[in-house]
Design a protein around this motif. Structure first.
Motif, PDB file in Angstrom:
ATOM      1  N   ASP A 158       0.812  -1.218   0.000  1.00 37.94           N
ATOM      2  CA  ASP A 158       0.000   0.000   0.000  1.00 37.94           C
ATOM      3  C   ASP A 158       0.844   1.267   0.000  1.00 37.94           C
ATOM      4  OD1 ASP A 158       1.072  -0.007   2.517  1.00 37.94           O
ATOM      5  OD2 ASP A 158      -0.832   0.174   3.584  1.00 37.94           O
ATOM      6  N   GLY A 159       2.167   1.116  -0.148  1.00 40.16           N
ATOM      7  CA  GLY A 159       3.061   2.264  -0.196  1.00 40.16           C
ATOM      8  C   GLY A 159       3.675   2.652   1.133  1.00 40.16           C
ATOM      9  N   ALA A 160       3.233   2.020   2.229  1.00 42.78           N
ATOM     10  CA  ALA A 160       3.823   2.311   3.540  1.00 42.78           C
ATOM     11  C   ALA A 160       5.294   1.932   3.531  1.00 42.78           C
ATOM     12  CB  ALA A 160       3.085   1.545   4.625  1.00 42.78           C
ATOM     13  N   GLN A 161       6.115   2.789   4.118  1.00 49.91           N
ATOM     14  CA  GLN A 161       7.560   2.584   4.070  1.00 49.91           C
ATOM     15  C   GLN A 161       8.152   2.429   5.464  1.00 49.91           C
ATOM     16  OE1 GLN A 161       9.107   5.902   1.785  1.00 49.91           O
ATOM     17  NE2 GLN A 161       8.754   4.827  -0.148  1.00 49.91           N
ATOM     18  N   HIS A 162       9.161   1.584   5.536  1.00 54.31           N
ATOM     19  CA  HIS A 162       9.921   1.376   6.765  1.00 54.31           C
ATOM     20  C   HIS A 162      11.403   1.458   6.405  1.00 54.31           C
ATOM     21  CE1 HIS A 162       6.485  -0.198   9.188  1.00 54.31           C
ATOM     22  NE2 HIS A 162       6.033  -0.494   7.976  1.00 54.31           N
ATOM     23  N   ARG A 163      12.196   2.007   7.295  1.00 54.66           N
ATOM     24  CA  ARG A 163      13.639   2.086   7.050  1.00 54.66           C
ATOM     25  C   ARG A 163      14.381   1.583   8.286  1.00 54.66           C
ATOM     26  NH1 ARG A 163      17.536   6.701   4.534  1.00 54.66           N
ATOM     27  NH2 ARG A 163      16.772   5.622   2.677  1.00 54.66           N
ATOM     28  N   LEU A 164      15.367   0.720   8.044  1.00 56.83           N
ATOM     29  CA  LEU A 164      16.258   0.251   9.106  1.00 56.83           C
ATOM     30  C   LEU A 164      17.630   0.847   8.844  1.00 56.83           C
ATOM     31  CD1 LEU A 164      16.631  -1.738  11.548  1.00 56.83           C
ATOM     32  CD2 LEU A 164      17.507  -3.366   9.876  1.00 56.83           C
ATOM     33  N   ALA A 165      18.154   1.594   9.799  1.00 58.29           N
ATOM     34  CA  ALA A 165      19.453   2.239   9.640  1.00 58.29           C
ATOM     35  C   ALA A 165      20.184   2.207  10.981  1.00 58.29           C
ATOM     36  CB  ALA A 165      19.285   3.677   9.155  1.00 58.29           C
ATOM     37  N   GLY A 166      21.474   2.495  10.933  1.00 54.52           N
ATOM     38  CA  GLY A 166      22.268   2.563  12.152  1.00 54.52           C
ATOM     39  C   GLY A 166      22.929   1.255  12.534  1.00 54.52           C
ATOM     40  N   PHE A 167      22.847   0.244  11.671  1.00 53.23           N
ATOM     41  CA  PHE A 167      23.467  -1.049  11.939  1.00 53.23           C
ATOM     42  C   PHE A 167      24.556  -1.343  10.916  1.00 53.23           C
ATOM     43  CE2 PHE A 167      19.300  -1.356  13.938  1.00 53.23           C
ATOM     44  CZ  PHE A 167      19.617  -1.911  15.174  1.00 53.23           C
ATOM     45  N   TYR A 168      25.322  -2.373  11.201  1.00 56.29           N
ATOM     46  CA  TYR A 168      26.451  -2.760  10.353  1.00 56.29           C
ATOM     47  C   TYR A 168      26.364  -4.255  10.046  1.00 56.29           C
ATOM     48  CZ  TYR A 168      28.425   1.715  11.862  1.00 56.29           C
ATOM     49  OH  TYR A 168      28.617   3.049  12.118  1.00 56.29           O
ATOM     50  N   THR A 169      26.901  -4.619   8.885  1.00 53.81           N
ATOM     51  CA  THR A 169      26.981  -6.024   8.506  1.00 53.81           C
ATOM     52  C   THR A 169      28.409  -6.343   8.069  1.00 53.81           C
ATOM     53  OG1 THR A 169      26.338  -5.511   6.234  1.00 53.81           O
ATOM     54  CG2 THR A 169      24.585  -6.162   7.756  1.00 53.81           C
ATOM     55  N   ILE A 170      28.680  -7.628   7.879  1.00 48.65           N
ATOM     56  CA  ILE A 170      29.978  -8.064   7.372  1.00 48.65           C
ATOM     57  C   ILE A 170      29.966  -7.961   5.853  1.00 48.65           C
ATOM     58  CG2 ILE A 170      31.547 -10.029   7.141  1.00 48.65           C
ATOM     59  CD1 ILE A 170      30.634 -10.937   9.915  1.00 48.65           C
ATOM     60  N   ASN A 171      30.977  -7.317   5.293  1.00 46.21           N
ATOM     61  CA  ASN A 171      31.077  -7.120   3.847  1.00 46.21           C
ATOM     62  C   ASN A 171      31.604  -8.405   3.211  1.00 46.21           C
ATOM     63  OD1 ASN A 171      32.220  -6.423   1.217  1.00 46.21           O
ATOM     64  ND2 ASN A 171      31.803  -4.308   1.791  1.00 46.21           N
ATOM     65  N   GLU A 172      30.724  -9.108   2.522  1.00 45.74           N
ATOM     66  CA  GLU A 172      31.082 -10.401   1.947  1.00 45.74           C
ATOM     67  C   GLU A 172      32.103 -10.258   0.819  1.00 45.74           C
ATOM     68  OE1 GLU A 172      28.815 -14.470   0.480  1.00 45.74           O
ATOM     69  OE2 GLU A 172      27.665 -12.637   0.878  1.00 45.74           O
ATOM     70  N   GLU A 173      32.008  -9.180   0.069  1.00 47.13           N
ATOM     71  CA  GLU A 173      32.961  -8.979  -1.034  1.00 47.13           C
ATOM     72  C   GLU A 173      34.372  -8.790  -0.506  1.00 47.13           C
ATOM     73  OE1 GLU A 173      33.807  -5.913  -4.765  1.00 47.13           O
ATOM     74  OE2 GLU A 173      31.904  -5.804  -3.670  1.00 47.13           O
ATOM     75  N   ARG A 174      34.526  -7.987   0.540  1.00 40.55           N
ATOM     76  CA  ARG A 174      35.860  -7.796   1.125  1.00 40.55           C
ATOM     77  C   ARG A 174      36.391  -9.093   1.710  1.00 40.55           C
ATOM     78  NH1 ARG A 174      34.274  -2.375   4.451  1.00 40.55           N
ATOM     79  NH2 ARG A 174      33.842  -1.030   2.651  1.00 40.55           N
ATOM     80  N   LEU A 175      35.492  -9.869   2.310  1.00 40.36           N
ATOM     81  CA  LEU A 175      35.909 -11.169   2.846  1.00 40.36           C
ATOM     82  C   LEU A 175      36.443 -12.063   1.740  1.00 40.36           C
ATOM     83  CD1 LEU A 175      35.968 -13.202   5.251  1.00 40.36           C
ATOM     84  CD2 LEU A 175      33.646 -13.878   4.560  1.00 40.36           C
ATOM     85  N   SER A 176      35.778 -12.057   0.581  1.00 39.65           N
ATOM     86  CA  SER A 176      36.206 -12.915  -0.532  1.00 39.65           C
ATOM     87  C   SER A 176      37.547 -12.494  -1.095  1.00 39.65           C
ATOM     88  CB  SER A 176      35.148 -12.904  -1.636  1.00 39.65           C
ATOM     89  OG  SER A 176      35.079 -11.640  -2.272  1.00 39.65           O
ATOM     90  N   ARG A 177      37.955 -11.239  -0.852  1.00 33.05           N
ATOM     91  CA  ARG A 177      39.234 -10.751  -1.375  1.00 33.05           C
ATOM     92  C   ARG A 177      40.398 -10.989  -0.420  1.00 33.05           C
ATOM     93  NH1 ARG A 177      36.311  -5.905  -3.035  1.00 33.05           N
ATOM     94  NH2 ARG A 177      37.394  -4.764  -1.388  1.00 33.05           N
ATOM     95  N   LEU A 178      40.121 -11.489   0.776  1.00 36.44           N
ATOM     96  CA  LEU A 178      41.210 -11.769   1.710  1.00 36.44           C
ATOM     97  C   LEU A 178      42.076 -12.898   1.177  1.00 36.44           C
ATOM     98  CD1 LEU A 178      39.461 -11.612   5.211  1.00 36.44           C
ATOM     99  CD2 LEU A 178      40.779  -9.829   4.059  1.00 36.44           C
ATOM    100  N   ASP A 179      43.391 -12.796   1.395  1.00 37.68           N
ATOM    101  CA  ASP A 179      44.277 -13.852   0.915  1.00 37.68           C
ATOM    102  C   ASP A 179      44.250 -15.054   1.860  1.00 37.68           C
ATOM    103  OD1 ASP A 179      45.897 -13.213   3.131  1.00 37.68           O
ATOM    104  OD2 ASP A 179      47.196 -11.893   1.956  1.00 37.68           O
ATOM    105  N   GLY A 180      44.893 -16.114   1.436  1.00 36.21           N
ATOM    106  CA  GLY A 180      44.878 -17.357   2.202  1.00 36.21           C
ATOM    107  C   GLY A 180      45.450 -17.205   3.589  1.00 36.21           C
ATOM    108  N   GLU A 181      46.463 -16.383   3.722  1.00 27.83           N
ATOM    109  CA  GLU A 181      47.077 -16.182   5.038  1.00 27.83           C
ATOM    110  C   GLU A 181      46.110 -15.530   6.013  1.00 27.83           C
ATOM    111  OE1 GLU A 181      50.966 -13.950   7.059  1.00 27.83           O
ATOM    112  OE2 GLU A 181      50.758 -14.055   4.866  1.00 27.83           O
TER     113      GLU A 181
END
Length: 235
Positions: free
Chosen positions: A174-197
């Motif tokens: 019906d157009g009602a909006q909700h926003r969630l802000a102020g939280f953090y998540t783990i960046n999966e792309e940066r994790l995938s770029r970590l080297d083996g060490e």
């Protein structure tokens, strides 16, 4: 107002604790503190995100709703999920320090779960603890010990720049909006770029599994959104 007291079988021999789940018992909260060792159980039910405390430190939480006072897992039957976060389950008990500085089991005497007429007794007639209180003591200990692992886990995430802020916008039919802000998540792309060490170091430190559990938990946002729709009649 909370009123904490060190639990004992003299002053508190007649106390009972309500074990039902609902807003009337203080369960109307949008998040629950958690720790890496709990992520495996949580990720099947709740998104795991991170919030920043007043001192700038990060704390992982299980997300239960999108706004303060909203718990989308509460319904007329109680708590609608297979796993109950330990930070919720342990209420109204907490860890406090004795006069000697030792951690001891405390109770919030002003918590809505606490009374003398309804709920589970804490002590037996002759002063011994009940099975319920023993279970709560174990729950509280697991939570207390688990939270001590959080700073090291967060330090590892920050060391590899894996935390990022995010905003989630929800638009209902019906157009009602909700926003969630102020939280953090783990960046999966940066994790995938970590080297083996780096990945090996995270594994040796015991952090890698919890990282993947937190990432996997983000799929539960779909469930939260559907719960909002159902709660507001948009199913």
């Amino acid at each position: 107002m909370a009123r904490h007291a060190q639990l004992n079988n003299i002053d508190h021999r007649d106390l009972r604790v309500v074990t039902e789940r609902g807003a009337a018992w203080g369960d109307d909260v949008m998040s629950a503190l958690t720790f890496p060792g709990e992520f495996r159980n949580l990720q099947a039910c709740y998104p795991i995100v991170f919030q920043k405390a007043a001192d700038g430190s990060f704390q992982p939480v299980a997300l239960l709703g999108f706004q303060t006072g909203q718990n989308l897992f509460l319904d007329e039957r109680g708590w609608d999920a297979l796993y109950l976060p330990l930070a919720i389950e342990r209420q109204p008990f907490l860890i406090g320090l004795s006069v000697e500085g030792e951690p001891m089991m405390h109770i919030d005497l002003d918590h809505p779960r606490v009374g003398k007429t309804h709920g589970e007794p804490l002590f037996r007639t002759h002063g011994g603890t009940t099975e319920f209180l023993d279970r709560m003591a174990s729950t509280l200990q697991a939570l207390h010990e688990g939270l001590q692992a959080v700073p090291g886990f967060v330090d590892a995430l920050l060391r590899h720049d894996l935390l990022e802020s995010f905003v989630l916008d929800i638009t209902l039919d019906d157009g009602a909006q909700h926003r969630l802000a102020g939280f953090y998540t783990i960046n999966e792309e940066r994790l995938s770029r970590l080297d083996g060490e780096a990945l090996a170091a995270l594994h040796v430190e015991g952090h890698l599994e919890a990282i993947y559990m937190a990432i996997a938990s983000l799929s539960r946002f779909r469930d939260l959104i559907e719960r909002v729709r159902r709660a507001q009649g948009h199913a």
